[in-house]
Write a protein that holds these residues in place. Structure first.
Motif, PDB file in Angstrom:
ATOM      1  N   LEU A 242       7.183  -1.151  -1.054  1.00  0.00           N
ATOM      2  CA  LEU A 242       7.554  -0.095  -2.357  1.00  0.00           C
ATOM      3  C   LEU A 242       7.799   1.084  -1.832  1.00  0.00           C
ATOM      4  CD1 LEU A 242       4.229  -1.798  -4.065  1.00  0.00           C
ATOM      5  CD2 LEU A 242       6.587  -2.266  -4.437  1.00  0.00           C
TER       6      LEU A 242
ATOM      7  N   THR B 224      -0.198 -10.504  -2.614  1.00  0.00           N
ATOM      8  CA  THR B 224       0.975 -11.732  -2.590  1.00  0.00           C
ATOM      9  C   THR B 224       1.370 -11.910  -1.029  1.00  0.00           C
ATOM     10  OG1 THR B 224       1.765 -11.198  -4.764  1.00  0.00           O
ATOM     11  CG2 THR B 224       3.192 -12.094  -3.267  1.00  0.00           C
TER      12      THR B 224
ATOM     13  N   THR C 215       0.978  -6.453  -4.525  1.00  0.00           N
ATOM     14  CA  THR C 215       2.090  -6.800  -3.467  1.00  0.00           C
ATOM     15  C   THR C 215       1.218  -7.166  -2.063  1.00  0.00           C
ATOM     16  OG1 THR C 215       3.545  -5.189  -4.434  1.00  0.00           O
ATOM     17  CG2 THR C 215       4.077  -6.153  -2.348  1.00  0.00           C
ATOM     18  N   THR C 216       0.040  -6.677  -1.941  1.00  0.00           N
ATOM     19  CA  THR C 216      -0.492  -6.852  -0.676  1.00  0.00           C
ATOM     20  C   THR C 216      -1.093  -8.117  -0.888  1.00  0.00           C
ATOM     21  OG1 THR C 216      -1.189  -4.216  -0.624  1.00  0.00           O
ATOM     22  CG2 THR C 216      -2.473  -5.898   0.650  1.00  0.00           C
TER      23      THR C 216
ATOM     24  N   SER D  13       3.425  -4.227   2.209  1.00  0.00           N
ATOM     25  CA  SER D  13       3.670  -3.624   0.758  1.00  0.00           C
ATOM     26  C   SER D  13       4.157  -2.300   0.493  1.00  0.00           C
ATOM     27  CB  SER D  13       2.350  -3.999  -0.142  1.00  0.00           C
ATOM     28  OG  SER D  13       1.175  -3.083   0.274  1.00  0.00           O
TER      29      SER D  13
END
Length: 231
Positions: free
Chosen positions: A75, A31, A28-29, A71
């Motif tokens: 999350l 992205t 996620t980081t 992120s």
């Protein structure tokens, strides 16, 4: 012995999910990193004027830190699910109770971050920059700006979860409501220490901006225990 067994169960349960969670945070980081310039522009427009950097890697590292924070923010329901499953298993907290704890922990976290972003941070930054003058102009590093804002917002999200953890401790019999009521003076001291450790700058203004709401949340936890009739 029981505490040791509970700790072993907690660690065992936590290890089952922490690898997948760490991988998800890393992906996620990565992205979000490509959207970090836009995110930084949005935060800068809300909280600051011009930002500067004083080394070649400054902007890159600032974008990485902002992507990592984003992120974690996105999350957080997964993070809290892993945490509460690990904490709840030794005490037999599962099913509906577990879902309730996860839901309200996430809700309080996001309330804390939004309160910080829209109320506390603008006030605090405006107050601190108000000491400038024509001869004393602020030159804010982009790296320190990102550190300040992300750590402050994350810390506020974490401390806003205090009431739900107070309810959990009382519900599983670790602490009683009477204990929290008797411990107000010690709570104030601990809150002052936590505020000093978590605030990015150790000045009295930032400590008060964090410590004040934290003590109100402590009192809110006691009130919630009274309403739920948990002794």
């Amino acid at each position: 012995m029981e505490a040791r067994n509970n700790l072993v169960i907690f660690i065992s349960e936590f290890r089952k999910s922490v690898r997948m969670l760490a991988l998800a945070i890393a992906l996620t980081t990565t992205t979000v990193f490509f959207m970090a310039p836009r995110l930084l522009e949005m935060v800068q427009h809300h909280l600051a004027d011009k930002l500067y950097f004083f080394n070649v890697a400054g902007p890159f590292l600032a974008h990485v830190k902002l992507a990592l924070f984003s992120s974690l923010f996105a999350l957080m329901p997964w993070v809290m699910t892993v945490l509460w499953r690990s904490i709840g298993k030794p005490f037999g907290v599962k099913g509906g109770q577990l879902i309730t704890f996860i839901f309200f922990t996430c809700l309080l976290f996001y309330c804390g971050t939004l309160f910080c972003y829209y109320v506390t941070l603008p006030f605090g930054i405006k107050f601190l920059l108000g000491f400038g003058s024509a001869e004393l102009q602020p030159v804010i590093s982009v790296g320190k700006f990102v550190n300040f804002t992300t750590l402050f917002i994350l810390a506020f999200g974490v401390i806003f979860e205090l009431p739900i953890f107070m309810v959990f401790l009382a519900k599983v019999g670790v602490c009683t409501r009477a204990f929290f009521e008797r411990s107000r003076r010690y709570a104030m001291l601990l809150i002052a220490i936590v505020a000093a450790l978590l605030t990015p700058t150790p000045d009295i203004v930032n400590m008060t901006l964090m410590g004040g709401p934290l003590y109100l949340l402590y009192e809110a936890g006691i009130i919630i225990l009274m309403i739920m009739r948990i002794k």
